[in-house]
Design a protein around this motif. Structure first.
Motif, PDB file in Angstrom:
ATOM      1  N   LEU A   1       0.726  -1.195   0.086  1.00  0.00           N
ATOM      2  CA  LEU A   1      -0.016   0.035   0.005  1.00  0.00           C
ATOM      3  C   LEU A   1       0.799   1.150  -0.003  1.00  0.00           C
ATOM      4  O   LEU A   1       0.650   2.308  -0.557  1.00  0.00           O
ATOM      5  CB  LEU A   1      -0.770   0.080   1.253  1.00  0.00           C
TER       6      LEU A   1
ATOM      7  N   LYS B   1      -7.844   4.998  -0.141  1.00  0.00           N
ATOM      8  CA  LYS B   1      -6.460   4.451   0.441  1.00  0.00           C
ATOM      9  C   LYS B   1      -6.614   4.407   1.808  1.00  0.00           C
ATOM     10  O   LYS B   1      -6.166   3.565   2.484  1.00  0.00           O
ATOM     11  CB  LYS B   1      -5.280   5.165   0.081  1.00  0.00           C
TER      12      LYS B   1
ATOM     13  N   THR C   1      -9.492   3.675   3.354  1.00  0.00           N
ATOM     14  CA  THR C   1     -10.057   2.369   3.573  1.00  0.00           C
ATOM     15  C   THR C   1      -9.091   1.280   3.555  1.00  0.00           C
ATOM     16  O   THR C   1      -9.168   0.305   4.425  1.00  0.00           O
ATOM     17  CB  THR C   1     -11.232   2.210   2.342  1.00  0.00           C
ATOM     18  N   TRP C   2      -8.400   1.110   2.482  1.00  0.00           N
ATOM     19  CA  TRP C   2      -7.354   0.136   2.449  1.00  0.00           C
ATOM     20  C   TRP C   2      -6.315  -0.140   3.539  1.00  0.00           C
ATOM     21  O   TRP C   2      -6.201  -1.170   4.036  1.00  0.00           O
ATOM     22  CB  TRP C   2      -6.602  -0.020   0.956  1.00  0.00           C
TER      23      TRP C   2
ATOM     24  N   ALA D   1      -6.291  -3.059   6.117  1.00  0.00           N
ATOM     25  CA  ALA D   1      -5.381  -3.876   6.095  1.00  0.00           C
ATOM     26  C   ALA D   1      -4.716  -3.817   7.596  1.00  0.00           C
ATOM     27  O   ALA D   1      -4.269  -4.785   8.036  1.00  0.00           O
ATOM     28  CB  ALA D   1      -4.121  -3.171   5.445  1.00  0.00           C
TER      29      ALA D   1
ATOM     30  N   MET E   1     -12.931  -2.889   0.777  1.00  0.00           N
ATOM     31  CA  MET E   1     -11.658  -2.730   0.084  1.00  0.00           C
ATOM     32  C   MET E   1     -12.346  -2.689  -1.269  1.00  0.00           C
ATOM     33  O   MET E   1     -11.684  -2.064  -2.264  1.00  0.00           O
ATOM     34  CB  MET E   1     -10.597  -3.786   0.385  1.00  0.00           C
TER      35      MET E   1
ATOM     36  N   GLY F   1     -11.908   0.260  -3.858  1.00  0.00           N
ATOM     37  CA  GLY F   1     -10.809   0.069  -4.759  1.00  0.00           C
ATOM     38  C   GLY F   1     -11.304   0.661  -6.316  1.00  0.00           C
ATOM     39  O   GLY F   1     -10.391   0.859  -7.261  1.00  0.00           O
TER      40      GLY F   1
ATOM     41  N   LEU G   1      -3.044  -4.072  -6.754  1.00  0.00           N
ATOM     42  CA  LEU G   1      -4.235  -3.955  -5.825  1.00  0.00           C
ATOM     43  C   LEU G   1      -4.955  -5.470  -5.878  1.00  0.00           C
ATOM     44  O   LEU G   1      -5.175  -5.999  -4.893  1.00  0.00           O
ATOM     45  CB  LEU G   1      -5.185  -2.933  -6.371  1.00  0.00           C
TER      46      LEU G   1
ATOM     47  N   LEU H   1      -5.680  -8.246  -2.852  1.00  0.00           N
ATOM     48  CA  LEU H   1      -7.302  -8.433  -2.276  1.00  0.00           C
ATOM     49  C   LEU H   1      -7.371  -9.915  -2.613  1.00  0.00           C
ATOM     50  O   LEU H   1      -7.971 -10.726  -1.922  1.00  0.00           O
ATOM     51  CB  LEU H   1      -8.010  -7.840  -3.211  1.00  0.00           C
TER      52      LEU H   1
ATOM     53  N   ALA I   1     -15.477   3.841   1.828  1.00  0.00           N
ATOM     54  CA  ALA I   1     -15.600   3.407   0.537  1.00  0.00           C
ATOM     55  C   ALA I   1     -16.682   3.667  -0.227  1.00  0.00           C
ATOM     56  O   ALA I   1     -16.592   4.031  -1.258  1.00  0.00           O
ATOM     57  CB  ALA I   1     -15.924   1.688   0.911  1.00  0.00           C
TER      58      ALA I   1
END
Lengths: 614, 493
Positions: free
Chosen positions: A311, A345, A347-348, A352, A382, A386, A425, A429, A457
């Motif tokens: 990331l 990002k 969110t990710w 994560a 995610m 995305g 990405l 995932l 998201a």
């Protein structure tokens, strides 16, 4: 309503002060109330101000609030003055709302940390200074925020300070960004001595009046500011600090190293665009820096195993896209990508972070698998998030094609980046969430974690459908947009091609990482790439090693060499001479009478002789 | 009379502290505090008068003056005068004096009365230096600072205190001698032109000086001030003296004694020898930049915490030299700010290191680590002052350094750019200090009490000062402005 603007940074600042003062005595609930509450107030206020800004815009879409004059000397009078226009409004919304959601998440995520209060204190201070940065009406106040967020980043990367590696990462982040800041400081000196003001708008006006397009002064000034932007936004060649900065807690990575602080460089260039417009060479440099960063970081991201490092490289790469857009003067597209990317990002990173905790602090994605059944909320958040940035990126690519300074070749290179993006990405995932279950899941995220994730998201998805900056009234002039509107068919085709490429990337990732899951162990990606090259990519193209050899080692050995103070050896020599003289003369003091008489006699003869013969 | 009182308070207070200290140690501390407190009130009162617009009628910058004949045969008078520049320095002197008494409350246990006597007499010497307008008198006070400081280091210092004290004494004394020669030389040149022997500052201003004579006399002054400041390569007494001195000694050295060198450059070197100073500018500015970078690299290389802080002084005062010889409004205001802010930030680091040493009996960075877990207040203070030291905006040092750099930029771009790299170097040593001492695992299994209320008050005053100067420095700038605008025209650019 607008008069309350100053409260935006004040709420979190007060939160910081309370939390620092009461770090030992406040109960956890109190910490949450202060730390998250202050952010909630700021976010609400920011929304109210936005509503007001859209329904009853201030004249010229600009609201200025002067708090006090910092100092007044020699015709310079930078102030604690805030400047609200669509651009700073966009940034403010990102900082307060994304910031608030990340604070909510942190209330659960950091629940068992012993330094709970200190965490929220630093986070609040960060938000306050970040707001100062984007609301500043002059470069000196902007610099205050700029350096302040750098310090918070240092403190938060090293938050778990007991592990020495975290301290190293924190030091590196601070020092590397400070190199860029030095360039920026020199740029500041140049602008102030040449144009006589710190005020950003006034600087733009005076620069346009005094400097013709392409003049040396304008080029040097813009290049120096670019230096600062490169450091803060982790662009080539000062990007090396960001992957290591992942040592910090995940909410820190989400807030500082993805959504807000690292975008300060993008903001700076958009904010001082009048200056950059006078230096086309520098704009080209911005574009090339962005393009190269985007490609190299994207390729590095594909070769990482650590979920947060993937990331991190992804963030560097996406920031590269924003620079790419700025370089072809598509500031609207850059800020649009900034806002969508912030939601995506964040969110990710937050998801994560939750995954890492759920699988007992494992970071290697190849040691995870099948988590989709256990942690569906994270997966879907995610997945949806995305989608957003692909669309905002399409906006950038279209403008690159049509812009005066862009063109099809640059578009193609950018398109390759889209392909790489969807590979890394979805590699992450798919590897983490699909396939057979590999991990025991000890912990499931609660509502304070999942709700912010879903809001973010949704923010990212909406970002795919509408252009946030345009909604806020930020649509600066861009040759790309005009040309795109002139040929709508081509514009639409380009968009379709980009979507096609992104889907192809996803399919490739699916083939590689779901259908043929034989890329365990060292076989990380594309088996046809040779191992040394693969290591080079995974290593971030060897910049760290080069800097160690070129800067760190010489600095250390110089320090080691100078440590003994050669100058002091000179002093010691004087002392030695005096002491040996002393020893020499001391020898004459023997206590023997005949030596003394001989001395007296010799002296008498000598002086008599001098009297007689002179 | 106020001016006499400003000098007499620490002199008398010190004497009283010594006498009372024979019977009761605590009395010496309270007497010193009271005398210094009274001095601070006097100084602030003068400041209030300046803000109120009370100045002497002859020109705009002098607030109070006192003059009596002392040795009229030689043209020496007891001439004191105070303008905004000296006022700021005197306020700083009394404030730091109070903090110095505060931070040695528990540290000094032997010969407490005599300790305070020496401390107070150093302060009296410093005040005298900032007030003297007669060069002979100035020299007198210059030497007066020296002797008690020697005793402070030699009696209450750490392990290697005697060599350090001797080194300090010889460096200062030798360079002071050069200044004495230059003072006498200047008086004689003035006598040849005007037929009158005078050591008065105002008489000597504007003395026409030939190229070589002017340069030699200027260098005589410059050497004395350069040793005090200190300027690389004349700085080597400083790390030793700072390291071996007791906390109060380091604090007074860093916050005040070094500033007398800076003050001397502003008050005497440039105004008395403008032509020579102008010719000397490139050399001086280069020395300033060398000091900034050299000090920072050396600070990075140290393992002794106190030595590390000492070298940061070398680096910070490089900005002073750079700014003085840039000689424009921005740069000089920056220099004044730097004099005050460096006093607070570096002084505070010395207090902090002293507090740490009191508890751990070591200053070795290789042995100290992970102290945040042991003493979080100390850690927070350490971070704060490290940030001040690296020039974080919002704190006073930033204003100082940015003003110096902007001022110097218009004089010499290349040197300013090099000096700006000092900001990176400062970051490197500051984060190293924080990371080494406070972060990491507590390998030494340290366990000691956190900062006490008294120590928090001492450091808190310095925190408040730096935040104030960082966010609203205008009162200080305004106080110094009239004096500086009087001085500025002597060396036009």
């Amino acid at each position: 309503m607008f008069d309350l603007l100053a409260l935006l940074p004040t709420f979190p600042l007060v939160g910081f002060l309370i939390l620092m003062a009461g770090s030992n005595s406040l109960p956890r609930r109190g910490v949450v109330a202060v730390g998250v509450g202050s952010m909630g107030l700021s976010a609400l206020l920011a929304i109210a101000i936005t509503v007001n800004f859209l329904s009853a815009p201030p004249p010229g879409q600009v609201f200025e609030q002067h708090l006090w004059t910092w100092f007044e000397i020699g015709g310079l009078a930078p102030g604690f003055s805030l400047y609200l226009d669509p651009l700073s409004l966009a940034m403010t919304l990102v900082i307060t709302i994304v910031g608030f959601l990340i604070h909510v998440y942190s209330a659960e995520f950091m629940r068992d940390d012993e330094a709970f209060a200190r965490f929220f204190a630093y986070m609040n201070l960060f938000v306050s200074l970040m707001l100062m940065l984007v609301l500043a009406d002059n470069l000196l106040l902007l610099y205050l925020g700029w350096e302040g967020v750098g310090m918070c980043s240092f403190l938060l990367i090293g938050f778990w300070y007991k592990k020495p590696a975290n301290g190293k990462a924190a030091q590196k982040a601070f020092i590397v960004t400070r190199v860029g800041d030095t360039a920026m400081a020199v740029g500041l000196f140049l602008l102030v001595t040449q144009l006589g003001t710190f005020d950003i708008q006034e600087l733009g006006v005076r620069a346009t009046e005094q400097w013709p397009v392409g003049s040396t002064m304008a080029v040097v000034a813009a290049a120096l500011l670019l230096g600062g932007a490169i450091g803060k936004s982790a662009q080539l060649p000062l990007h090396t600090w960001l992957p290591d900065a992942m040592a910090g807690p995940s909410p820190v990575s989400a807030l500082i190293h993805a959504a807000t602080m690292v975008t300060a460089g993008v903001y700076l260039i958009a904010r001082t665009h009048a200056l950059f417009a006078l230096a086309p060479v520098v704009l080209t440099a911005v574009m090339l820096v962005g393009l190269l960063t985007q490609l190299t970081a994207g390729i590095s991201a594909v070769h990482q195993r650590d979920i947060k490092r993937i990331l991190a490289y992804s963030t560097i790469s996406q920031l590269g896209y924003m620079f790419f857009a700025l370089g072809v003067s598509s500031n609207g597209a850059a800020i649009n990508h900034l806002m969508t990317h912030a939601c995506f990002k964040a969110t990710w990173f937050l998801a994560a972070g939750a995954v890492i905790v759920a699988v007992n602090h494992e970071h290697d994605i190849f040691k995870m698998g099948g988590l989709g059944k256990k942690l569906p909320a994270l997966f879907w958040a995610m997945f949806f998030a995305g989608c957003g940035p692909f669309f905002s990126k399409d906006g950038i690519l279209a403008e690159v094609w049509f812009s005066d300074t862009g063109g099809p070749l640059l578009w193609l290179l950018g398109l390759f980046g889209v392909f790489v993006t969807s590979i890394y990405l979805f590699r992450l995932l798919f590897t983490v969430f699909l396939g057979p279950l590999k991990n025991e899941v000890h912990w499931k995220p609660g509502r304070a974690i999942t709700i912010p994730l879903f809001i973010l998201a949704v923010g990212s998805v909406i970002g795919a459908l509408v252009e946030y900056p345009r909604l806020l009234g930020y649509h600066p002039h861009s040759s790309g947009i005009e040309a795109a509107h002139a040929s709508p068919y081509l514009h639409a085709t380009l968009g379709k091609i980009a979507v096609g490429v992104a889907l192809t990337g996803i399919y490739v990732a699916y083939r590689l990482f779901v259908r043929h899951r034989h890329y365990d162990g060292d076989e990380v990606i594309v088996p046809h790439i040779r191992v040394p090259l693969r290591n080079l990519f995974a290593d971030g193209w060897g910049f760290d090693r080069a800097y160690r050899v070129a800067f760190v080692a010489p600095f250390r050995s110089a320090a080691h060499f100078l440590r003994n103070e050669l100058i002091d050896r000179g002093c010691d020599a004087v002392v030695a001479v005096v002491q040996s003289g002393h020893r020499l003369i001391r020898r004459t003091q023997t206590g023997r009478l005949r030596w003394y008489t001989a001395g007296i006699a010799a002296g008498a003869v000598l002086s008599l002789g001098m009297v007689l013969f002179s | 009379m106020t001016l006499i009182l400003l000098i007499a308070l620490p002199l008398g207070g010190g004497f009283l502290a010594w006498m009372l200290g024979r019977f009761h140690a605590q009395a010496a501390r309270w007497v010193s505090l009271a005398a210094l407190g009274a001095g601070l009130v006097l100084a602030l009162n003068l400041w209030a008068e300046q803000v109120g617009g009370e100045v002497l009628p002859n020109d705009g910058s002098w607030l109070v003056e006192f003059s009596r004949a002392w040795i009229p045969q030689l043209g020496i008078s007891f001439h004191l005068a105070l303008d905004g520049l000296s006022l700021l320095m005197i306020a700083l002197t009394f404030l730091v004096g109070i903090l110095a008494v505060g931070c040695s409350w528990h540290e000094i246990t032997t010969r407490v009365g005599f300790f305070h006597f020496n401390l107070m007499w150093v302060l009296a010497g410093v005040v005298g230096v900032f007030l003297s307008m007669d060069l002979f008198l100035f020299y007198f006070f210059w030497e007066l600072m020296l002797v008690p400081m020697y005793f402070l280091i030699a009696i209450w210092g750490h392990e290697r205190r005697i060599p350090a004290a001797v080194k300090f004494f010889i460096f200062t004394q030798a360079s002071g001698l050069l200044m004495l020669l230059a003072i006498v030389g200047l008086a004689f040149v003035h006598q040849r032109h005007s037929g009158e022997l005078s050591f008065d500052y105002f008489d000597l201003l504007g003395t026409p000086l030939g190229g070589v004579t002017g340069m030699l006399l200027m260098l005589g002054f410059f050497f004395a001030f350069a040793v005090k400041l200190p300027v690389v390569p004349l700085h080597t007494w400083l790390p030793d003296a700072h390291t071996e001195a007791p906390t109060a000694g380091s604090l007074v050295l860093a916050a005040l004694l070094l500033k007398t060198g800076a003050y001397g450059l502003i008050r005497f070197v440039v105004p008395l020898f403008p032509d020579a100073a102008l010719a000397f500018t490139p050399v001086a500015m280069t020395l300033g930049v060398v000091g900034i970078l050299y000090g920072a690299v050396l600070a990075f290389a140290q393992t002794d915490l106190k030595r590390l802080v000492a070298y940061t002084s070398v680096s910070h005062l490089g900005f002073v030299l750079l700014g003085v010889f840039a000689w424009n409004e921005l740069a000089l205001q920056g220099v004044v700010m730097q004099m005050i802010c460096h006093g607070l930030s570096t002084g505070a680091l010395f207090v902090l290191v002293g507090a740490l040493y009191e508890r751990t009996h070591t200053r070795d960075l290789t042995r100290l680590s992970g102290l945040w877990a042991v003493a979080p207040k100390m850690g927070a203070m350490g971070v704060f002052f490290a940030m001040a030291s690296l020039g974080l905006p919002g704190l006073g040092n930033f204003i100082a350094e940015i003003l110096v750099l902007v001022g110097a930029y218009s004089v010499n771009v290349a040197l300013t750019v090099l000096a700006t790299f000092g900001l990176v170097a400062a970051t490197i040593y500051s984060v190293r200090l924080v990371s080494r001492a406070f972060h990491g695992a507590n390998d030494g299994a340290w366990k000691f009490p956190d900062l006490s209320a008294r120590e928090m008050v001492v450091l808190g005053v310095m925190v408040a000062g730096l935040v104030w100067l960082g966010l609203y420095p205008q009162p200080v700038l305004d106080a110094a402005a009239p004096a500086l605008s009087q001085l500025l025209p002597v060396m036009p650019r």
